[in-house]
Design a protein around this motif. Structure first.
Motif, PDB file in Angstrom:
ATOM      1  N   LEU A 195       0.853  -1.180   0.000  1.00 29.28           N
ATOM      2  CA  LEU A 195       0.000   0.000   0.000  1.00 29.28           C
ATOM      3  C   LEU A 195       0.895   1.237   0.000  1.00 29.28           C
ATOM      4  CD1 LEU A 195      -2.553   1.736   0.403  1.00 29.28           C
ATOM      5  CD2 LEU A 195      -2.405   1.227   2.853  1.00 29.28           C
ATOM      6  N   LEU A 196       0.763   2.067  -1.031  1.00 23.14           N
ATOM      7  CA  LEU A 196       1.500   3.327  -1.134  1.00 23.14           C
ATOM      8  C   LEU A 196       0.504   4.461  -0.915  1.00 23.14           C
ATOM      9  CD1 LEU A 196       3.560   2.571  -4.384  1.00 23.14           C
ATOM     10  CD2 LEU A 196       4.066   1.912  -2.027  1.00 23.14           C
ATOM     11  N   GLN A 197       0.741   5.249   0.131  1.00 21.97           N
ATOM     12  CA  GLN A 197      -0.211   6.298   0.493  1.00 21.97           C
ATOM     13  C   GLN A 197       0.522   7.461   1.132  1.00 21.97           C
ATOM     14  OE1 GLN A 197      -3.097   5.446   3.678  1.00 21.97           O
ATOM     15  NE2 GLN A 197      -4.719   6.035   2.242  1.00 21.97           N
ATOM     16  N   ASP A 198       0.501   8.606   0.433  1.00 18.89           N
ATOM     17  CA  ASP A 198       1.142   9.828   0.943  1.00 18.89           C
ATOM     18  C   ASP A 198       2.583   9.579   1.366  1.00 18.89           C
ATOM     19  OD1 ASP A 198      -1.252  11.189   0.557  1.00 18.89           O
ATOM     20  OD2 ASP A 198      -1.988  10.665   2.553  1.00 18.89           O
ATOM     21  N   GLY A 199       3.305   8.809   0.568  1.00 16.39           N
ATOM     22  CA  GLY A 199       4.703   8.542   0.851  1.00 16.39           C
ATOM     23  C   GLY A 199       4.951   7.358   1.761  1.00 16.39           C
ATOM     24  N   ARG A 200       3.931   6.910   2.480  1.00 16.33           N
ATOM     25  CA  ARG A 200       4.086   5.765   3.376  1.00 16.33           C
ATOM     26  C   ARG A 200       3.957   4.463   2.598  1.00 16.33           C
ATOM     27  NH1 ARG A 200       0.287   8.917   5.864  1.00 16.33           N
ATOM     28  NH2 ARG A 200      -1.328   7.350   5.496  1.00 16.33           N
ATOM     29  N   VAL A 201       4.635   3.439   3.073  1.00 15.90           N
ATOM     30  CA  VAL A 201       4.598   2.130   2.426  1.00 15.90           C
ATOM     31  C   VAL A 201       4.237   1.079   3.471  1.00 15.90           C
ATOM     32  CG1 VAL A 201       5.876   0.391   1.135  1.00 15.90           C
ATOM     33  CG2 VAL A 201       6.361   2.819   0.768  1.00 15.90           C
ATOM     34  N   THR A 202       3.204   0.289   3.181  1.00 15.73           N
ATOM     35  CA  THR A 202       2.779  -0.769   4.097  1.00 15.73           C
ATOM     36  C   THR A 202       2.607  -2.063   3.318  1.00 15.73           C
ATOM     37  OG1 THR A 202       1.541   0.866   5.404  1.00 15.73           O
ATOM     38  CG2 THR A 202       1.061  -1.471   5.796  1.00 15.73           C
ATOM     39  N   ALA A 203       3.336  -3.105   3.727  1.00 16.79           N
ATOM     40  CA  ALA A 203       3.193  -4.410   3.088  1.00 16.79           C
ATOM     41  C   ALA A 203       2.081  -5.188   3.798  1.00 16.79           C
ATOM     42  CB  ALA A 203       4.509  -5.182   3.167  1.00 16.79           C
ATOM     43  N   PHE A 204       1.249  -5.884   3.042  1.00 19.50           N
ATOM     44  CA  PHE A 204       0.180  -6.677   3.659  1.00 19.50           C
ATOM     45  C   PHE A 204      -0.206  -7.820   2.739  1.00 19.50           C
ATOM     46  CE2 PHE A 204      -2.081  -3.740   0.960  1.00 19.50           C
ATOM     47  CZ  PHE A 204      -3.195  -4.434   0.515  1.00 19.50           C
ATOM     48  N   LYS A 205      -0.907  -8.795   3.297  1.00 25.64           N
ATOM     49  CA  LYS A 205      -1.431  -9.914   2.535  1.00 25.64           C
ATOM     50  C   LYS A 205      -2.931  -9.976   2.764  1.00 25.64           C
ATOM     51  CE  LYS A 205      -0.678 -14.797   1.468  1.00 25.64           C
ATOM     52  NZ  LYS A 205       0.171 -15.983   1.719  1.00 25.64           N
ATOM     53  N   ARG A 206      -3.673 -10.113   1.698  1.00 24.10           N
ATOM     54  CA  ARG A 206      -5.128 -10.058   1.809  1.00 24.10           C
ATOM     55  C   ARG A 206      -5.666 -11.316   2.490  1.00 24.10           C
ATOM     56  NH1 ARG A 206      -7.149 -13.986  -1.043  1.00 24.10           N
ATOM     57  NH2 ARG A 206      -6.388 -14.570  -3.113  1.00 24.10           N
ATOM     58  N   ASP A 207      -6.823 -11.151   3.130  1.00 27.25           N
ATOM     59  CA  ASP A 207      -7.542 -12.293   3.685  1.00 27.25           C
ATOM     60  C   ASP A 207      -8.324 -12.984   2.572  1.00 27.25           C
ATOM     61  OD1 ASP A 207      -6.676 -11.862   6.273  1.00 27.25           O
ATOM     62  OD2 ASP A 207      -8.287 -10.431   6.692  1.00 27.25           O
ATOM     63  N   VAL A 208      -8.932 -14.096   2.896  1.00 25.76           N
ATOM     64  CA  VAL A 208      -9.786 -14.791   1.929  1.00 25.76           C
ATOM     65  C   VAL A 208     -10.950 -13.871   1.556  1.00 25.76           C
ATOM     66  CG1 VAL A 208     -11.252 -16.798   1.546  1.00 25.76           C
ATOM     67  CG2 VAL A 208      -9.142 -17.028   2.881  1.00 25.76           C
ATOM     68  N   PRO A 209     -11.195 -13.628   0.285  1.00 24.23           N
ATOM     69  CA  PRO A 209     -12.260 -12.695  -0.105  1.00 24.23           C
ATOM     70  C   PRO A 209     -13.642 -13.213   0.272  1.00 24.23           C
ATOM     71  CG  PRO A 209     -11.434 -13.871  -2.020  1.00 24.23           C
ATOM     72  CD  PRO A 209     -10.515 -14.210  -0.877  1.00 24.23           C
ATOM     73  N   LEU A 210     -14.548 -12.275   0.529  1.00 24.85           N
ATOM     74  CA  LEU A 210     -15.921 -12.633   0.871  1.00 24.85           C
ATOM     75  C   LEU A 210     -16.705 -13.089  -0.355  1.00 24.85           C
ATOM     76  CD1 LEU A 210     -16.759  -9.694   3.309  1.00 24.85           C
ATOM     77  CD2 LEU A 210     -16.163 -12.040   3.901  1.00 24.85           C
ATOM     78  N   LEU A 211     -16.279 -12.617  -1.537  1.00 26.85           N
ATOM     79  CA  LEU A 211     -16.952 -12.974  -2.776  1.00 26.85           C
ATOM     80  C   LEU A 211     -16.075 -13.918  -3.589  1.00 26.85           C
ATOM     81  CD1 LEU A 211     -18.289  -9.460  -3.878  1.00 26.85           C
ATOM     82  CD2 LEU A 211     -19.561 -11.263  -2.731  1.00 26.85           C
ATOM     83  N   ARG A 212     -16.673 -14.949  -4.136  1.00 24.47           N
ATOM     84  CA  ARG A 212     -15.928 -15.858  -4.995  1.00 24.47           C
ATOM     85  C   ARG A 212     -15.762 -15.233  -6.380  1.00 24.47           C
ATOM     86  NH1 ARG A 212     -19.886 -19.369  -3.395  1.00 24.47           N
ATOM     87  NH2 ARG A 212     -20.603 -19.536  -5.558  1.00 24.47           N
ATOM     88  N   ALA A 213     -14.533 -15.256  -6.878  1.00 25.91           N
ATOM     89  CA  ALA A 213     -14.258 -14.751  -8.222  1.00 25.91           C
ATOM     90  C   ALA A 213     -14.325 -15.914  -9.195  1.00 25.91           C
ATOM     91  CB  ALA A 213     -12.878 -14.099  -8.270  1.00 25.91           C
TER      92      ALA A 213
END
Length: 306
Positions: A267-285
């Motif tokens: 996540l790049l936001q106003d110069g900040r950087v945050t690494a993350f891993k998504r959870d299992v989505p609520l909707l099936r793709a």
């Protein structure tokens, strides 16, 4: 043209009419030749006349053809010394378009209603949030898709201008956004998209743009995009085009992006950087067969809300 355009200030009204006219010009296949620019100019002036006189809701292809074929004096006056012999060519092109796209341009279909799509206003239901999914696969070629999406973007811009709000009220996600906001071309959707990105926040509308081809997205709009979720990007060309975006970050993540696993983002936001891993989505793709899409689309809104 979007509902309520007559109530806009003159400059905004003419701008919205111009966007809609250019979208129609793209459907007609007009390029940037001298003649095509003249034909586009006639379209723009005709659309602006309909809007200025409060007749935008009556604007259909037949009315447009009648206005141009009769060489309406008001239209001729706005065009100055532009060759009126172009009128005949434009009428011919519009007649062909009317025959080939009657399903898309018919006035008999359901009107594009932003509050209905978002489940707001008189369409709201206490305790419920509406999820509307729009499939453009039935529209045909890309010119028809871009035309329709341009009208959606115009309607959204008009809605946020008409009812500003400091609070988030709805979110719109546009998949394959590089098609609507490309770096190297000017489709009918580009100017309305840029306009919406400038206005959406003041109207309480969140806009999410998703693409699997980040190298093709126009990053010059990044000043109006506050948050970027960057997944795995391995193509060097795409990474090179993303350098202006990545250079704003306080931490250099360009080396990490190609090695990310599925579901991992920065996540790049106003110069900040945050690494993350998504959870299992609520909707099936998953892919939905065309007949199932049509079956779902025919359900009445009150049935779909249950």
């Amino acid at each position: 043209m979007p509902s309520g355009i007559e109530g806009l200030p003159d400059l905004e009204r003419d701008q919205a009419a111009g966007y809609a006219a250019h979208a129609l010009g793209d459907m007609l296949g007009y390029k940037q030749t001298r003649k095509d620019k003249g034909l586009r100019t006639i379209l723009v002036q005709a659309f602006q006349l309909f809007a200025a006189h409060g007749a935008s809701r009556k604007l259909d292809v037949a009315s447009l053809i009648e206005l141009i074929a009769n060489e309406d004096p008001a239209l001729v006056a706005t065009l100055g010394r532009l060759d009126t012999r172009l009128f005949k060519d434009l009428v011919h092109d519009l007649e062909v378009l009317k025959l080939n796209t009657s399903d898309l341009l018919s006035m008999d279909g359901e009107a594009l209603d932003v509050e209905l799509l978002l489940g707001l206003g008189r369409h709201s239901q206490p305790g419920k949030t509406r999820l509307s999914i729009v499939s453009t696969k039935f529209l045909g070629d890309s010119a028809r898709v871009l035309f329709w999406v341009a009208q959606l973007l115009l309607a959204l811009s008009r809605w946020v201008s008409r009812a500003p709000s400091p609070h988030l009220r709805a979110v719109v996600l546009l998949d394959e956004a590089d098609m609507y906001l490309p770096a190297q071309s000017q489709p009918a959707t580009k100017a309305p998209m840029e306009n919406l990105l400038r206005r959406a926040r003041s109207g309480g509308l969140g806009v999410l743009l998703a693409t699997q081809s980040p190298g093709d997205l126009d990053y010059r709009c990044r000043d109006n995009l506050r948050s970027w979720f960057v997944g795995r990007v391995t193509q060097q060309t795409a990474l090179d085009k993303m350098k202006p975006l990545l250079s704003d970050a306080r931490v250099d993540v360009s080396a990490r992006i190609p090695g990310q696993e599925a579901g991992e983002f920065h996540l790049l936001q106003d110069g900040r950087v945050t690494a993350f891993k998504r959870d299992v989505p609520l909707l099936r793709a998953e892919q939905v067969p065309e007949n199932e899409i049509l079956k779902l689309a025919r359900r009445r809104p009150r049935d779909a809300a249950r």
